[in-house]
Design an enzyme around this catalytic site. Structure first.
Site, PDB file in Angstrom:
ATOM      1  N   ASN A  88       0.832  -1.207   0.000  1.00 12.19           N
ATOM      2  CA  ASN A  88       0.000   0.000   0.000  1.00 12.19           C
ATOM      3  C   ASN A  88       0.865   1.255   0.000  1.00 12.19           C
ATOM      4  O   ASN A  88       1.804   1.361   0.790  1.00 12.19           O
ATOM      5  CB  ASN A  88      -0.905   0.005   1.238  1.00 12.19           C
ATOM      6  CG  ASN A  88      -1.823  -1.204   1.294  1.00 12.19           C
ATOM      7  OD1 ASN A  88      -2.306  -1.664   0.266  1.00 12.19           O
ATOM      8  ND2 ASN A  88      -2.066  -1.728   2.485  1.00 12.19           N
ATOM      9  N   GLN A  95      -2.381   2.646   3.411  1.00 12.90           N
ATOM     10  CA  GLN A  95      -1.094   2.583   4.128  1.00 12.90           C
ATOM     11  C   GLN A  95      -1.254   3.215   5.510  1.00 12.90           C
ATOM     12  O   GLN A  95      -1.796   4.322   5.627  1.00 12.90           O
ATOM     13  CB  GLN A  95       0.002   3.313   3.337  1.00 12.90           C
ATOM     14  CG  GLN A  95       1.386   3.157   3.963  1.00 12.90           C
ATOM     15  CD  GLN A  95       2.518   3.754   3.110  1.00 12.90           C
ATOM     16  OE1 GLN A  95       2.260   4.457   2.133  1.00 12.90           O
ATOM     17  NE2 GLN A  95       3.750   3.482   3.495  1.00 12.90           N
ATOM     18  N   HIS A 101       6.656  -1.470   2.979  1.00 15.31           N
ATOM     19  CA  HIS A 101       6.570  -2.896   3.317  1.00 15.31           C
ATOM     20  C   HIS A 101       5.652  -3.581   2.323  1.00 15.31           C
ATOM     21  O   HIS A 101       4.778  -2.962   1.739  1.00 15.31           O
ATOM     22  CB  HIS A 101       6.066  -3.095   4.753  1.00 15.31           C
ATOM     23  CG  HIS A 101       4.797  -2.366   5.040  1.00 15.31           C
ATOM     24  ND1 HIS A 101       4.761  -1.015   5.315  1.00 15.31           N
ATOM     25  CD2 HIS A 101       3.519  -2.789   5.065  1.00 15.31           C
ATOM     26  CE1 HIS A 101       3.517  -0.644   5.506  1.00 15.31           C
ATOM     27  NE2 HIS A 101       2.723  -1.694   5.346  1.00 15.31           N
ATOM     28  N   HIS A 103       3.076  -6.887   1.854  1.00 11.09           N
ATOM     29  CA  HIS A 103       2.310  -7.916   2.573  1.00 11.09           C
ATOM     30  C   HIS A 103       2.345  -9.248   1.828  1.00 11.09           C
ATOM     31  O   HIS A 103       2.169  -9.282   0.610  1.00 11.09           O
ATOM     32  CB  HIS A 103       0.839  -7.506   2.694  1.00 11.09           C
ATOM     33  CG  HIS A 103       0.589  -6.309   3.543  1.00 11.09           C
ATOM     34  ND1 HIS A 103       0.244  -6.398   4.867  1.00 11.09           N
ATOM     35  CD2 HIS A 103       0.635  -4.975   3.257  1.00 11.09           C
ATOM     36  CE1 HIS A 103       0.077  -5.178   5.361  1.00 11.09           C
ATOM     37  NE2 HIS A 103       0.303  -4.297   4.403  1.00 11.09           N
TER      38      HIS A 103
HETATM   39  P1  5GP Z   1      -0.267  -1.000   5.926  1.00 13.58           P
HETATM   40  O1  5GP Z   1      -1.709  -0.797   6.282  1.00 13.58           O
HETATM   41  O2  5GP Z   1       0.558   0.223   6.230  1.00 13.58           O
HETATM   42  O3  5GP Z   1      -0.050  -1.533   4.543  1.00 13.58           O
HETATM   43  O4  5GP Z   1       0.212  -2.172   6.859  1.00 13.58           O
HETATM   44  C1  5GP Z   1       0.791  -1.995   8.100  1.00 13.58           C
HETATM   45  C2  5GP Z   1       0.827  -3.375   8.726  1.00 13.58           C
HETATM   46  O5  5GP Z   1       1.792  -3.390   9.738  1.00 13.58           O
HETATM   47  C3  5GP Z   1      -0.505  -3.788   9.339  1.00 13.58           C
HETATM   48  O6  5GP Z   1      -0.913  -5.034   8.791  1.00 13.58           O
HETATM   49  C4  5GP Z   1      -0.195  -3.878  10.840  1.00 13.58           C
HETATM   50  O7  5GP Z   1      -0.894  -4.910  11.490  1.00 13.58           O
HETATM   51  C5  5GP Z   1       1.303  -4.104  10.845  1.00 13.58           C
HETATM   52  N1  5GP Z   1       2.000  -3.565  12.003  1.00 13.58           N
HETATM   53  C6  5GP Z   1       1.871  -2.311  12.504  1.00 13.58           C
HETATM   54  N2  5GP Z   1       2.695  -2.142  13.560  1.00 13.58           N
HETATM   55  C7  5GP Z   1       3.363  -3.321  13.726  1.00 13.58           C
HETATM   56  C8  5GP Z   1       4.351  -3.764  14.659  1.00 13.58           C
HETATM   57  O8  5GP Z   1       4.777  -3.050  15.563  1.00 13.58           O
HETATM   58  N3  5GP Z   1       4.804  -5.041  14.509  1.00 13.58           N
HETATM   59  C9  5GP Z   1       4.349  -5.863  13.518  1.00 13.58           C
HETATM   60  N4  5GP Z   1       4.857  -7.092  13.456  1.00 13.58           N
HETATM   61  N5  5GP Z   1       3.419  -5.484  12.623  1.00 13.58           N
HETATM   62  C10 5GP Z   1       2.927  -4.226  12.720  1.00 13.58           C
END
Ligand code: 5GP
Ligand code: ZN
Length: 140
Positions: A88, A95, A101, A103
């Site tokens: 994202n 995001q 990152h 997924h």
């Molecule tokens: P985004 O929505 O930005 O694409 O995804 C962020 C992802 O990071 C989410 O799936 C969330 O659960 C994960 N996440 C956020 N903070 C942490 C963390 O401190 N440790 C881990 N392992 N995952 C995290």
């Protein structure tokens, strides 16, 4: 290279412990803290980049190799029925952590994960003019 206020910089570089599936000089692959499905993992770049637009070409070239390696191992072990690989960029795209990152979301028949859109109409079609503008704007 790293941002002292960024939690994913700290995790990627080992300052904060994480459940790590894989690590090399450029990436760390960890289990997501709030998994969408069993085995949901995220690939973190060790060098801070907020999104794909600012990702280095070197890391861009390598990240899919990591995705392939880890996704294949996950599939072998978890015997999942499918795998979504997504990334994202920007709040509008979902995001929530502004450190790039990717997924890896294992999918299981009849799971409750939702990654869907409604196919659009003519209204969403891109004009020829904008299409040509994008083509010109692509830098080799
Ligand atoms: P985004 O929505 O930005 O694409 O995804 C962020 C992802 O990071 C989410 O799936 C969330 O659960 C994960 N996440 C956020 N903070 C942490 C963390 O401190 N440790 C881990 N392992 N995952 C995290
Ligand atoms: Zn960062």
């Amino acid at each position: 290279m790293t941002d002292s206020n960024c939690i994913f910089c700290k995790i990627a570089n080992g300052e904060i412990p994480s459940r790590t599936l894989y690590e090399d000089e450029s990436f760390r692959v960890i289990l997501d803290i709030s998994p969408a499905s069993k085995g949901h993992a995220i690939i973190l770049a060790k060098k801070h980049a907020e999104n794909i637009y600012s990702l280095s070409e070197a890391d861009a070239g390598k990240i899919y190799l990591v995705a392939k390696k880890v996704a294949t191992a996950m599939q072998n072990v978890l015997k999942c029925d499918g795998m979504n690989i997504l990334q994202n960029n920007g709040e509008a795209a979902g995001q929530t952590v502004f450190h790039l990152h990717m997924h890896l979301i294992p999918r299981y028949k009849d799971d409750k994960v939702q990654i869907k859109w409604t196919p659009g109409t003519e209204a969403e079609a891109l004009s020829q003019e904008l299409m040509e503008e994008i083509q010109k704007s692509i830098k080799e």
